[in-house]
Design a protein around this motif. Structure first.
Motif, PDB file in Angstrom:
ATOM      1  N   HIS A  91       0.859  -1.198   0.000  1.00  9.65           N
ATOM      2  CA  HIS A  91       0.000   0.000   0.000  1.00  9.65           C
ATOM      3  C   HIS A  91       0.891   1.241   0.000  1.00  9.65           C
ATOM      4  O   HIS A  91       1.264   1.755   1.060  1.00  9.65           O
ATOM      5  CB  HIS A  91      -0.921  -0.004   1.219  1.00  9.65           C
ATOM      6  CG  HIS A  91      -1.899  -1.126   1.208  1.00  9.65           C
ATOM      7  ND1 HIS A  91      -3.205  -0.961   0.836  1.00  9.65           N
ATOM      8  CD2 HIS A  91      -1.760  -2.444   1.496  1.00  9.65           C
ATOM      9  CE1 HIS A  91      -3.841  -2.119   0.907  1.00  9.65           C
ATOM     10  NE2 HIS A  91      -2.977  -3.036   1.302  1.00  9.65           N
ATOM     11  N   ASP A 132       0.388   4.370  -0.571  1.00  9.33           N
ATOM     12  CA  ASP A 132      -0.108   5.586   0.065  1.00  9.33           C
ATOM     13  C   ASP A 132       0.024   5.536   1.588  1.00  9.33           C
ATOM     14  O   ASP A 132      -0.178   6.543   2.257  1.00  9.33           O
ATOM     15  CB  ASP A 132      -1.563   5.847  -0.335  1.00  9.33           C
ATOM     16  CG  ASP A 132      -2.496   4.694  -0.004  1.00  9.33           C
ATOM     17  OD1 ASP A 132      -2.019   3.565   0.196  1.00  9.33           O
ATOM     18  OD2 ASP A 132      -3.723   4.929   0.043  1.00  9.33           O
ATOM     19  N   GLU A 133       0.376   4.369   2.142  1.00 10.77           N
ATOM     20  CA  GLU A 133       0.531   4.246   3.587  1.00 10.77           C
ATOM     21  C   GLU A 133       1.996   4.144   4.009  1.00 10.77           C
ATOM     22  O   GLU A 133       2.288   3.924   5.182  1.00 10.77           O
ATOM     23  CB  GLU A 133      -0.241   3.025   4.094  1.00 10.77           C
ATOM     24  CG  GLU A 133      -1.737   3.176   3.922  1.00 10.77           C
ATOM     25  CD  GLU A 133      -2.535   2.032   4.511  1.00 10.77           C
ATOM     26  OE1 GLU A 133      -2.122   1.491   5.559  1.00 10.77           O
ATOM     27  OE2 GLU A 133      -3.567   1.683   3.932  1.00 10.77           O
ATOM     28  N   THR A 173       7.176  11.134   1.579  1.00 11.78           N
ATOM     29  CA  THR A 173       6.207  10.204   0.987  1.00 11.78           C
ATOM     30  C   THR A 173       6.877   9.329  -0.066  1.00 11.78           C
ATOM     31  O   THR A 173       7.911   9.671  -0.626  1.00 11.78           O
ATOM     32  CB  THR A 173       5.033  10.970   0.342  1.00 11.78           C
ATOM     33  OG1 THR A 173       5.548  11.858  -0.641  1.00 11.78           O
ATOM     34  CG2 THR A 173       4.246  11.739   1.394  1.00 11.78           C
ATOM     35  N   LYS A 196       7.490   7.773  -3.536  1.00 12.95           N
ATOM     36  CA  LYS A 196       7.372   8.185  -4.933  1.00 12.95           C
ATOM     37  C   LYS A 196       7.062   6.978  -5.808  1.00 12.95           C
ATOM     38  O   LYS A 196       6.241   7.060  -6.721  1.00 12.95           O
ATOM     39  CB  LYS A 196       8.673   8.839  -5.397  1.00 12.95           C
ATOM     40  CG  LYS A 196       8.675   9.247  -6.852  1.00 12.95           C
ATOM     41  CD  LYS A 196       9.988   9.906  -7.246  1.00 12.95           C
ATOM     42  CE  LYS A 196       9.947  10.316  -8.715  1.00 12.95           C
ATOM     43  NZ  LYS A 196      11.189  10.983  -9.102  1.00 12.95           N
ATOM     44  N   GLY A 250      -1.089   3.548  -6.482  1.00 14.99           N
ATOM     45  CA  GLY A 250      -0.541   3.520  -5.132  1.00 14.99           C
ATOM     46  C   GLY A 250      -0.356   2.124  -4.571  1.00 14.99           C
ATOM     47  O   GLY A 250       0.148   1.960  -3.473  1.00 14.99           O
ATOM     48  N   TYR A 251      -0.748   1.104  -5.306  1.00 19.95           N
ATOM     49  CA  TYR A 251      -0.608  -0.275  -4.851  1.00 19.95           C
ATOM     50  C   TYR A 251       0.359  -1.025  -5.756  1.00 19.95           C
ATOM     51  O   TYR A 251       0.393  -0.802  -6.963  1.00 19.95           O
ATOM     52  CB  TYR A 251      -1.952  -1.008  -4.877  1.00 19.95           C
ATOM     53  CG  TYR A 251      -2.971  -0.418  -3.943  1.00 19.95           C
ATOM     54  CD1 TYR A 251      -3.030  -0.820  -2.620  1.00 19.95           C
ATOM     55  CD2 TYR A 251      -3.873   0.548  -4.382  1.00 19.95           C
ATOM     56  CE1 TYR A 251      -3.958  -0.276  -1.750  1.00 19.95           C
ATOM     57  CE2 TYR A 251      -4.803   1.098  -3.520  1.00 19.95           C
ATOM     58  CZ  TYR A 251      -4.842   0.687  -2.210  1.00 19.95           C
ATOM     59  OH  TYR A 251      -5.762   1.224  -1.361  1.00 19.95           O
TER      60      TYR A 251
END
Length: 189
Positions: free
Chosen positions: A99, A101-102, A114, A116, A128-129
């Motif tokens: 994941h 985004d996590e 974050t 990239k 995002g996965y």
């Protein structure tokens, strides 16, 4: 006959006296080596303590998966940091989902960064996965790339994110977990 016995007794006394000196010398040598060993052990313990300050630490997202960091490389021009790592397991038909985004990285001063990009052996992320089927007992290499990190940042104190696992053939054995890397020294290029 008396001369022979006297010679044997004299030889025995001389030999035992000679050996007692050798035993005494050996005891002194053993004591000296024991002291040197203690000194070397103390120095080795200090070196281990010092070297562990730069040692990567990893907490796997699942007890059945082995995760190891290979390298942490910073790119001064792109202002990114790549964490190269490996995954291995001994469970049949496993698929993992990262994941993106996590995932978050923190430096020593508390700044957060974050993700990239993420990559598992050529499988890039979608929305995002990142999905990847991991063969049983085969070492798979992965890469996490974090953005907007300046080259003055020496180390990432913590990187963490969610990874889910499940049987690729179906079933209800889905598991969620968090992988955590700590104390990552950045090698800038």
């Amino acid at each position: 006959m008396k001369k022979t016995i006297l010679i044997i007794v004299a030889f025995a006394l001389f030999t035992s006296f000679g050996y007692s000196q050798s035993v005494e010398q050996l005891k002194q040598e053993v004591e000296k080596l024991t002291q040197e060993n203690k000194t070397l052990k103390h120095k080795a313990d200090f070196c281990n303590l010092y070297s562990q300050s730069d040692k990567y630490e990893v907490k796997s997202f699942n007890e059945n998966y082995e995760v190891k960091v290979l390298s942490v490389i910073g790119n001064k021009n792109d202002q990114t940091v790549d964490i190269l790592f490996t995954l291995r397991h001994e469970i049949p038909n496993q698929k993992i989902t990262l994941h993106g985004d996590e995932f978050v990285a923190y430096d020593e001063t508390g700044n957060s960064y974050t993700l990239k990009a993420a990559d598992f052996s050529g499988n890039k992320g979608v929305g995002g996965y990142v999905y990847h089927v991991i063969p049983t007992d085969v070492l798979i290499q992965g890469k996490l790339t974090f953005r907007n990190i300046l080259s003055k940042t020496d180390r990432l104190k913590k990187v963490s994110g969610r990874i889910d696992t499940e049987n690729n053939d179906g079933g209800d054995n889905k598991q969620k977990g968090e992988v955590e890397f700590t104390n990552l020294l950045i090698n800038w290029k």
